[in-house]
Design a protein around this motif. Structure first.
Motif, PDB file in Angstrom:
ATOM      1  N   GLY A  61     -43.360   3.384  62.955  1.00 31.39           N
ATOM      2  CA  GLY A  61     -43.024   2.428  64.000  1.00 31.39           C
ATOM      3  C   GLY A  61     -44.233   1.935  64.769  1.00 31.39           C
ATOM      4  O   GLY A  61     -44.342   0.745  65.103  1.00 31.39           O
ATOM      5  N   TYR A 284     -40.783   5.967  53.898  1.00 31.24           N
ATOM      6  CA  TYR A 284     -40.779   4.605  54.444  1.00 31.24           C
ATOM      7  C   TYR A 284     -39.432   3.932  54.205  1.00 31.24           C
ATOM      8  O   TYR A 284     -38.979   3.130  55.036  1.00 31.24           O
ATOM      9  CB  TYR A 284     -41.900   3.777  53.830  1.00 31.24           C
ATOM     10  CG  TYR A 284     -42.110   2.446  54.530  1.00 31.24           C
ATOM     11  CD1 TYR A 284     -42.454   2.410  55.882  1.00 31.24           C
ATOM     12  CD2 TYR A 284     -41.960   1.244  53.851  1.00 31.24           C
ATOM     13  CE1 TYR A 284     -42.654   1.211  56.533  1.00 31.24           C
ATOM     14  CE2 TYR A 284     -42.156   0.029  54.493  1.00 31.24           C
ATOM     15  CZ  TYR A 284     -42.503   0.015  55.837  1.00 31.24           C
ATOM     16  OH  TYR A 284     -42.699  -1.185  56.491  1.00 31.24           O
ATOM     17  N   TYR A 286     -36.602   5.514  54.280  1.00 28.15           N
ATOM     18  CA  TYR A 286     -35.781   6.062  55.366  1.00 28.15           C
ATOM     19  C   TYR A 286     -36.031   5.297  56.657  1.00 28.15           C
ATOM     20  O   TYR A 286     -35.089   4.943  57.376  1.00 28.15           O
ATOM     21  CB  TYR A 286     -36.107   7.547  55.582  1.00 28.15           C
ATOM     22  CG  TYR A 286     -35.343   8.493  54.690  1.00 28.15           C
ATOM     23  CD1 TYR A 286     -34.321   9.283  55.191  1.00 28.15           C
ATOM     24  CD2 TYR A 286     -35.638   8.594  53.337  1.00 28.15           C
ATOM     25  CE1 TYR A 286     -33.608  10.160  54.383  1.00 28.15           C
ATOM     26  CE2 TYR A 286     -34.941   9.455  52.513  1.00 28.15           C
ATOM     27  CZ  TYR A 286     -33.936  10.240  53.038  1.00 28.15           C
ATOM     28  OH  TYR A 286     -33.231  11.098  52.219  1.00 28.15           O
ATOM     29  N   HIS A 287     -37.303   5.047  56.953  1.00 27.22           N
ATOM     30  CA  HIS A 287     -37.649   4.338  58.183  1.00 27.22           C
ATOM     31  C   HIS A 287     -37.120   2.910  58.158  1.00 27.22           C
ATOM     32  O   HIS A 287     -36.524   2.438  59.144  1.00 27.22           O
ATOM     33  CB  HIS A 287     -39.176   4.327  58.354  1.00 27.22           C
ATOM     34  CG  HIS A 287     -39.660   3.375  59.391  1.00 27.22           C
ATOM     35  ND1 HIS A 287     -39.564   3.638  60.747  1.00 27.22           N
ATOM     36  CD2 HIS A 287     -40.238   2.137  59.281  1.00 27.22           C
ATOM     37  CE1 HIS A 287     -40.074   2.618  61.425  1.00 27.22           C
ATOM     38  NE2 HIS A 287     -40.483   1.698  60.572  1.00 27.22           N
ATOM     39  N   ARG A 288     -37.303   2.215  57.061  1.00 21.60           N
ATOM     40  CA  ARG A 288     -36.965   0.802  56.991  1.00 21.60           C
ATOM     41  C   ARG A 288     -35.449   0.578  57.029  1.00 21.60           C
ATOM     42  O   ARG A 288     -34.975  -0.379  57.637  1.00 21.60           O
ATOM     43  CB  ARG A 288     -37.559   0.188  55.723  1.00 21.60           C
ATOM     44  CG  ARG A 288     -37.607  -1.322  55.752  1.00 21.60           C
ATOM     45  CD  ARG A 288     -38.606  -1.875  54.761  1.00 21.60           C
ATOM     46  NE  ARG A 288     -38.277  -1.551  53.380  1.00 21.60           N
ATOM     47  CZ  ARG A 288     -38.913  -2.106  52.338  1.00 21.60           C
ATOM     48  NH1 ARG A 288     -39.892  -2.976  52.551  1.00 21.60           N
ATOM     49  NH2 ARG A 288     -38.589  -1.770  51.120  1.00 21.60           N
ATOM     50  N   GLU A 289     -34.697   1.478  56.397  1.00 21.79           N
ATOM     51  CA  GLU A 289     -33.251   1.347  56.395  1.00 21.79           C
ATOM     52  C   GLU A 289     -32.594   2.034  57.589  1.00 21.79           C
ATOM     53  O   GLU A 289     -31.380   1.921  57.777  1.00 21.79           O
ATOM     54  CB  GLU A 289     -32.663   1.928  55.106  1.00 21.79           C
ATOM     55  CG  GLU A 289     -32.960   1.105  53.863  1.00 21.79           C
ATOM     56  CD  GLU A 289     -32.146   1.569  52.667  1.00 21.79           C
ATOM     57  OE1 GLU A 289     -31.179   2.350  52.873  1.00 21.79           O
ATOM     58  OE2 GLU A 289     -32.457   1.157  51.552  1.00 21.79           O
ATOM     59  N   GLY A 290     -33.400   2.738  58.372  1.00 25.38           N
ATOM     60  CA  GLY A 290     -32.834   3.460  59.507  1.00 25.38           C
ATOM     61  C   GLY A 290     -31.937   4.598  59.093  1.00 25.38           C
ATOM     62  O   GLY A 290     -30.982   4.948  59.806  1.00 25.38           O
ATOM     63  N   GLU A 292     -30.572   8.183  58.710  1.00 25.04           N
ATOM     64  CA  GLU A 292     -30.661   9.387  59.534  1.00 25.04           C
ATOM     65  C   GLU A 292     -31.098  10.566  58.676  1.00 25.04           C
ATOM     66  O   GLU A 292     -30.615  10.746  57.553  1.00 25.04           O
ATOM     67  CB  GLU A 292     -29.309   9.687  60.171  1.00 25.04           C
ATOM     68  CG  GLU A 292     -29.323  10.901  61.081  1.00 25.04           C
ATOM     69  CD  GLU A 292     -27.958  11.200  61.662  1.00 25.04           C
ATOM     70  OE1 GLU A 292     -27.813  12.240  62.337  1.00 25.04           O
ATOM     71  OE2 GLU A 292     -27.026  10.396  61.433  1.00 25.04           O
TER      72      GLU A 292
END
Length: 411
Positions: A61, A284, A286-290, A292
């Motif tokens: 982020g 990444y 996981y981060h991009r799709e949000g 959990e």
């Protein structure tokens, strides 16, 4: 500090170029060589710590926020994260590994008493910082045990148990292979587990993995951006890598398997980077799709992270106890375990209190680099530039690791 760090970076890459030009095709053999795949496992698990598991999800982020951090605008967050952890900076480890395997036996710079003391201060300090990182990041990954921000007693117990296990495993050289291969296997298992959830169970498809991984190419097209510090946070990372480099070089040099210098460079830059690239690509997504991170996933990540900490601490404790002759054979198993546990736990608390900074340790390592170079130029240049092979006493015998433990056991 920025100027000092930049000088260290330029010197490091220049030294790598000289090594390749002068000794690029020479076979490198360690004191206790192991098979190449085992060497790579030792390198990977000893050369990384819990930060590889814990940091990325907290950092993507920040790298994406180019409004507040415009210096990151030249590449995407995945490429930035990869640049902070992979490829080019593994050249630090190549430089020190080659030096301790080939040059140090002829130069003996690190046997000079003041240098020996500084070297072991660096090792012990970085060892404690590794345990501190685990302690500092546990609240974010195990919010179930606290409020997600504070360090609670359960976290201290996890860290102290990790230190105790590392101290115990450091008493026998044979454990390094078990820990390294085991850590590597569990890390691959963790990647596979999270890959399935991100690209099969999640909204993405398996084919999306390659699209996400393609973002890493921005690192290579902008690799020059990573040679000098981008900002203060990048400086922190680079000092951290310098702090690790001097001791990882000493530790891994003993296990080099007789491959040629250019092959050693490729092995140390490329193979760990492939594993890191795959892992960061999954995270990444996981981060991009949000997505959990479930409790089970958290536990799996913490378990692998703890094992990496144990593996790293094992390597470093063994290194400084050998250097200072503070071995279990000399003082007895109980005294060895007690002394090292108290020392590591105490220094970890000093990092927790912000009494120590890893940047100081990294700056000290850069000073060792320059001091060693000056020593070679002034007293050992002829000896060094006449080197044409590994030390004669180093032979390609893969049973030497077992013989070392047998010798210690009978001592």
């Amino acid at each position: 500090m920025t100027l000092w760090l930049s000088a260290g970076m330029i010197f490091t890459f220049a030294a790598i170029a000289v090594i390749l030009l002068k000794w690029g095709n020479m076979k490198v053999i360690g004191v206790t060589p192991v098979h190449t795949l085992t060497f790579i496992a030792i390198l990977f698990t000893s050369g990384l710590d819990v930060g590889l598991i814990m940091f990325p999800l907290t950092e993507f982020g920040g790298y994406a926020n180019v409004t507040e951090n415009p210096e990151y605008g030249f590449a995407n967050p995945l490429a930035i994260e990869f640049g902070f952890w992979a490829f080019l900076i593994w050249g630090f480890y190549f430089l020190t590994c080659f030096y301790f395997a080939i040059i140090e036996p002829r130069v003996k710079f690190f046997e000079i008493l003041p240098v020996k003391i500084i070297n072991n201060v660096v090792i012990i300090g970085t060892c404690a910082f590794t345990a501190y990182l685990l302690l500092a990041n546990l609240p974010w990954y195990l919010p179930q045990l606290g409020d997600g921000e504070s360090v609670v007693p359960a976290f201290y117990i996890i860290v102290f148990i990790s230190i105790a296990l590392a101290v115990y495993s450091s008493s026998k050289l044979k454990y390094v292979r078990i820990l390294s291969v085991g850590s590597s296997a569990l890390f691959i298992g963790l990647i596979s587990f999270m890959w399935v959830r991100a690209f099969v169970v999640g909204e993405g498809s398996p084919g999306d993995f390659f699209g996400t991984a393609g973002l890493l190419t921005e690192y290579f097209t902008n690799i020059h951006e990573f040679i000098l510090p981008i900002n203060d946070y990048h400086e922190f990372y680079l000092f951290w890598w310098f702090a690790w480099s001097i001791m990882i070089g000493q530790f891994t040099a003993r296990f080099v398997s007789g491959i040629r210098t250019w092959q050693l460079l490729i092995a140390m830059l490329v193979i760990p980077s492939v594993a890191i690239g795959v892992w960061f690509t999954v995270l990444y997504q996981y981060h991009r799709e949000g997505l959990e991170v479930m409790a089970l996933t958290n536990i799996a990540m913490i378990s692998v992270g703890v094992l990496m900490v144990i593996n790293s601490l094992d390597s470093l404790i063994r290194l400084y106890t050998d250097n200072l002759n503070l071995t279990a054979e000399r003082f007895g198993q109980f005294n060895y375990l007690l002394f090292n546990f108290i020392a590591m736990a105490g220094l970890t608390m000093l990092f927790k209190l912000e009494f120590l900074q890893i940047q100081w340790v990294g700056a000290l390592v850069i000073a060792l680099y320059f001091g060693c170079f000056a020593f070679i130029l002034s007293t050992k240049s002829r000896d060094v530039f006449s080197i044409d092979s590994s030390p004669k006493e180093n032979i390609l015998d893969f049973h030497r690791v077992d013989e070392v433990d047998e010798a210690h056991s009978s001592a």
